[in-house]
Design a protein around this motif. Structure first.
Motif, mmCIF file in Angstrom:
data_model
loop_
_atom_site.group_PDB
_atom_site.id
_atom_site.type_symbol
_atom_site.label_atom_id
_atom_site.label_comp_id
_atom_site.label_asym_id
_atom_site.label_seq_id
_atom_site.Cartn_x
_atom_site.Cartn_y
_atom_site.Cartn_z
ATOM 1 N N THR A 70 0.823 -1.206 0.000
ATOM 2 C CA THR A 70 0.000 0.000 0.000
ATOM 3 C C THR A 70 0.858 1.257 0.000
ATOM 4 O O THR A 70 0.546 2.245 -0.677
ATOM 5 N N LEU A 71 1.956 1.226 0.734
ATOM 6 C CA LEU A 71 2.848 2.382 0.797
ATOM 7 C C LEU A 71 3.482 2.659 -0.563
ATOM 8 O O LEU A 71 3.653 3.822 -0.958
ATOM 9 N N VAL A 72 3.829 1.596 -1.297
ATOM 10 C CA VAL A 72 4.375 1.766 -2.644
ATOM 11 C C VAL A 72 3.340 2.397 -3.565
ATOM 12 O O VAL A 72 3.635 3.333 -4.323
ATOM 13 N N VAL A 73 2.104 1.899 -3.498
ATOM 14 C CA VAL A 73 1.029 2.447 -4.327
ATOM 15 C C VAL A 73 0.779 3.908 -3.975
ATOM 16 O O VAL A 73 0.567 4.752 -4.865
ATOM 17 N N LEU A 74 0.811 4.232 -2.685
ATOM 18 C CA LEU A 74 0.611 5.613 -2.242
ATOM 19 C C LEU A 74 1.691 6.530 -2.811
ATOM 20 O O LEU A 74 1.409 7.628 -3.297
ATOM 21 N N THR A 75 2.938 6.071 -2.763
ATOM 22 C CA THR A 75 4.057 6.877 -3.260
ATOM 23 C C THR A 75 3.941 7.121 -4.752
ATOM 24 O O THR A 75 4.244 8.223 -5.234
ATOM 25 N N LEU A 76 3.502 6.116 -5.498
ATOM 26 C CA LEU A 76 3.378 6.256 -6.948
ATOM 27 C C LEU A 76 2.183 7.122 -7.343
ATOM 28 O O LEU A 76 2.279 7.910 -8.296
ATOM 29 N N SER A 77 1.090 6.988 -6.626
ATOM 30 C CA SER A 77 -0.158 7.592 -7.089
ATOM 31 C C SER A 77 -0.438 8.974 -6.529
ATOM 32 O O SER A 77 -1.017 9.820 -7.218
#
Length: 289
Positions: A70-77
């Motif tokens: 989720t943290l990776v998705v947050l950083t990308l989006s």
């Protein structure tokens, strides 16, 4: 600094407005990601109950994996969703007309992406996880407790390894401090914020593509240089039966880097983050439609 470049009162008002706009643009997506662990807990529990296996409670390991993803998705989006409109001709033109300097706009972007969004995410995510573990003790330790316990165990492991090797292996216990990775997280947000300001479409994908391309080019340049010199010295060390201490003395910079890994990590991350922040400022300043 001149009043028309950075006015703290105007900066504060603009930052508040910018946060409100960020909530309007990304609020729903943010709530979805901040509650994804709770959602996964309920979905898995209902599914296992329906199939007759009883209620299954997600333990700390799967919840940790979900947090990482989720943290990776947050950083990308998040940067693209909040500030991606700036490259659009219509909405971007409205952004240029906002009565704030380029420095104030860039600083506001950096604060929102690197401070407000991750802080709010961790506050909501970890609080819900803590409440979930208090309600259902079969989930085991909360992520906050697990991080603290893991930090204690790893610190002791690193210290024992350092003592047993007569300090030949440095004490890496500082790497177990979660706050050490705040600059790495900020670096990720800054990279994708810059990508959101540079590209007009498919912003996260193009940013990832550029990162891959840059890493390939840097590897092609640096690998032959380092490999050539290091391999020759390693061959020399093998033929002369050097001790580990003598081997470290042959590579003074490498030896210093290993012994001061935490300092080197902080310095390198700080330099990169400053460079990215400057690039973001100049991109905002030169933005035209």
């Amino acid at each position: 600094m001149k009043n028309d470049v950075l006015n703290m009162n105007r900066m504060g008002r603009y930052l508040v407005t910018d946060i409100k706009n960020a909530i309007a643009r990304y609020g729903i997506s943010f709530l979805v990601m901040a509650t994804v662990s709770l959602t996964a807990y309920l979905l898995v529990g209902f599914f296992t109950t329906i199939v007759g296996a009883g209620w299954y409670s997600l333990e700390v390991v799967p919840r940790s994996v979900i947090l990482g993803i989720t943290l990776v998705v947050l950083t990308l989006s998040a940067p693209a969703k909040i500030y991606g409109f700036i490259t659009d001709k219509k909405e971007g033109s409205s952004f240029l007309m906002v009565p704030a300097s380029s420095l104030e706009k860039a600083l506001s972007m950096i604060i929102v992406c690197c401070v407000v969004v991750p802080f709010a995410f961790f506050a909501v995510y970890l609080s819900l996880d803590q409440i979930l573990c208090l309600i259902d003790n079969r989930c085991g330790d909360s992520l906050i407790i697990a991080i603290n316990n893991g930090q204690t165990v790893l610190t002791e492991v690193f210290r024992k390894a350092s003592l047993e090797s007569n300090n030949l292996i440095p004490d890496y216990s500082s790497f177990t401090t979660p706050w050490l990775y705040a600059d790495d997280l900020a670096e990720g947000f800054l990279i994708f914020l810059l990508g959101a300001l540079l590209f007009k479409s498919s912003k996260p994908a193009k940013t990832v593509g550029c990162l891959i391309l840059i890493s390939i080019v840097l590897s092609m340049i640096t690998t032959p240089i380092f490999t050539h010199g290091i391999m020759e010295k390693f061959r020399e060390a093998q033929t002369s039966n050097m001790t580990p201490e003598q081997l470290f003395d042959m590579f003074p910079f490498l030896s210093w880097s290993v012994k001061h890994a935490v300092l080197l990590d902080c310095i390198s991350d700080t330099i990169v983050n400053i460079g990215l922040s400057i690039a973001i400022y100049f991109r905002v300043r030169k933005l035209k439609h």
